[in-house]
Design a protein around this motif. Sequence first.
Motif, PDB file in Angstrom:
ATOM      1  N   VAL A  63       0.891  -1.296   0.161  1.00 28.33           N
ATOM      2  CA  VAL A  63       0.014   0.059   0.121  1.00 28.33           C
ATOM      3  C   VAL A  63       1.044   1.264   0.213  1.00 28.33           C
ATOM      4  O   VAL A  63       0.375   2.373   0.239  1.00 28.33           O
ATOM      5  CB  VAL A  63      -1.116  -0.098   1.342  1.00 28.33           C
ATOM      6  N   LEU A  67       7.163   1.951   5.493  1.00 20.94           N
ATOM      7  CA  LEU A  67       7.675   1.275   6.618  1.00 20.94           C
ATOM      8  C   LEU A  67       8.841   0.709   6.217  1.00 20.94           C
ATOM      9  O   LEU A  67       9.796   0.594   6.861  1.00 20.94           O
ATOM     10  CB  LEU A  67       6.742   0.383   7.430  1.00 20.94           C
ATOM     11  N   ILE A  79      10.518   4.007  -2.780  1.00 23.65           N
ATOM     12  CA  ILE A  79       9.032   3.943  -3.031  1.00 23.65           C
ATOM     13  C   ILE A  79       8.397   5.278  -3.564  1.00 23.65           C
ATOM     14  O   ILE A  79       8.596   6.214  -2.777  1.00 23.65           O
ATOM     15  CB  ILE A  79       8.265   3.422  -1.745  1.00 23.65           C
ATOM     16  N   CYS A 111       6.808  -4.664   7.481  1.00 19.08           N
ATOM     17  CA  CYS A 111       5.713  -4.771   6.491  1.00 19.08           C
ATOM     18  C   CYS A 111       4.282  -5.137   7.341  1.00 19.08           C
ATOM     19  O   CYS A 111       4.456  -6.290   7.724  1.00 19.08           O
ATOM     20  CB  CYS A 111       5.698  -5.260   5.351  1.00 19.08           C
ATOM     21  N   PRO A 112       3.447  -4.358   7.632  1.00 20.69           N
ATOM     22  CA  PRO A 112       2.096  -4.663   8.344  1.00 20.69           C
ATOM     23  C   PRO A 112       1.347  -5.636   7.147  1.00 20.69           C
ATOM     24  O   PRO A 112       0.206  -6.133   7.792  1.00 20.69           O
ATOM     25  CB  PRO A 112       1.663  -3.477   8.627  1.00 20.69           C
ATOM     26  N   ALA A 115       3.645  -7.658   2.581  1.00 24.99           N
ATOM     27  CA  ALA A 115       3.731  -7.319   0.842  1.00 24.99           C
ATOM     28  C   ALA A 115       5.199  -7.535   0.373  1.00 24.99           C
ATOM     29  O   ALA A 115       5.299  -7.832  -0.992  1.00 24.99           O
ATOM     30  CB  ALA A 115       3.172  -6.118   0.760  1.00 24.99           C
TER      31      ALA A 115
HETATM   32  S1  SF4 Z   1       6.154  -3.391   1.108  1.00 24.90           S
HETATM   33 FE1  SF4 Z   1       4.842  -3.295   3.168  1.00 24.90          FE
HETATM   34  S2  SF4 Z   1       6.071  -1.750   4.576  1.00 24.90           S
HETATM   35 FE2  SF4 Z   1       6.763  -1.537   2.204  1.00 24.90          FE
HETATM   36  S3  SF4 Z   1       5.623  -0.048   1.407  1.00 24.90           S
HETATM   37 FE3  SF4 Z   1       4.586  -1.730   0.844  1.00 24.90          FE
HETATM   38  S4  SF4 Z   1       3.031  -2.175   2.543  1.00 24.90           S
HETATM   39 FE4  SF4 Z   1       4.520  -0.465   3.359  1.00 24.90          FE
END
Ligand code: SF4
Length: 182
Positions: A63, A67, A79, A111-112, A115
Amino acid sequence: MTVGNLIKSIFFIEILKGLSLTLRTLFTRPVTRRYPKVERPAQPGFRGLHALAKDETGRMKCVGCGLCGAYCPSQCIYIYTTEGDDHTKEVDRYEIEVLRCIYCGFCVEACPFGAISLSEHYEYSSYSRDDLYMTKQKLLENWDNYFAGQKGIRYYHDFWRPKLEDFRGSEEQASIGRRNAT
Ligand code: SF4
Ligand code: SF4
């Protein structure tokens, strides 16, 4: 020097022991594997090439919260997000500079949503730096290639904390601390 050591020195006991070991193993099968002619499967749980996970509908799970990038000690995750039409965050670019990665696994743990993953694939050496710069597209392809079917589920269950069942939806965000506290 003790008497025992003196006797050992006079009669070359240690040298004779070494020679006898050499003679005993001289005609046994060698344990050396002639890689890459003889392939060696990765150890289960090996931290290899990165992959971006997809959900059951084939959508990317990430998303764009950032993190993983914040936790990465090598600062090799980039990102780029924009706001979508319905005010949701769109992940335009998700990139990993694999040559700088130290395979610590912090991104996976941070990562929560489960992902980002480290697959067991380790044969990706290249003469080109570009090949080792993972774009979003390449990372999603890695998921298809190395986490197909039950393989990804098993990998998460067996080797990562929090485990797959700890990943929850937005109502109760994943967090080991909160889970244990309830
Ligand atoms: S991989 Fe996980 S922690 Fe990294 S930006 Fe995507 S959702 Fe967030
Ligand atoms: S494994 Fe560690 S160094 Fe590599 S991208 Fe993830 S957090 Fe960064």
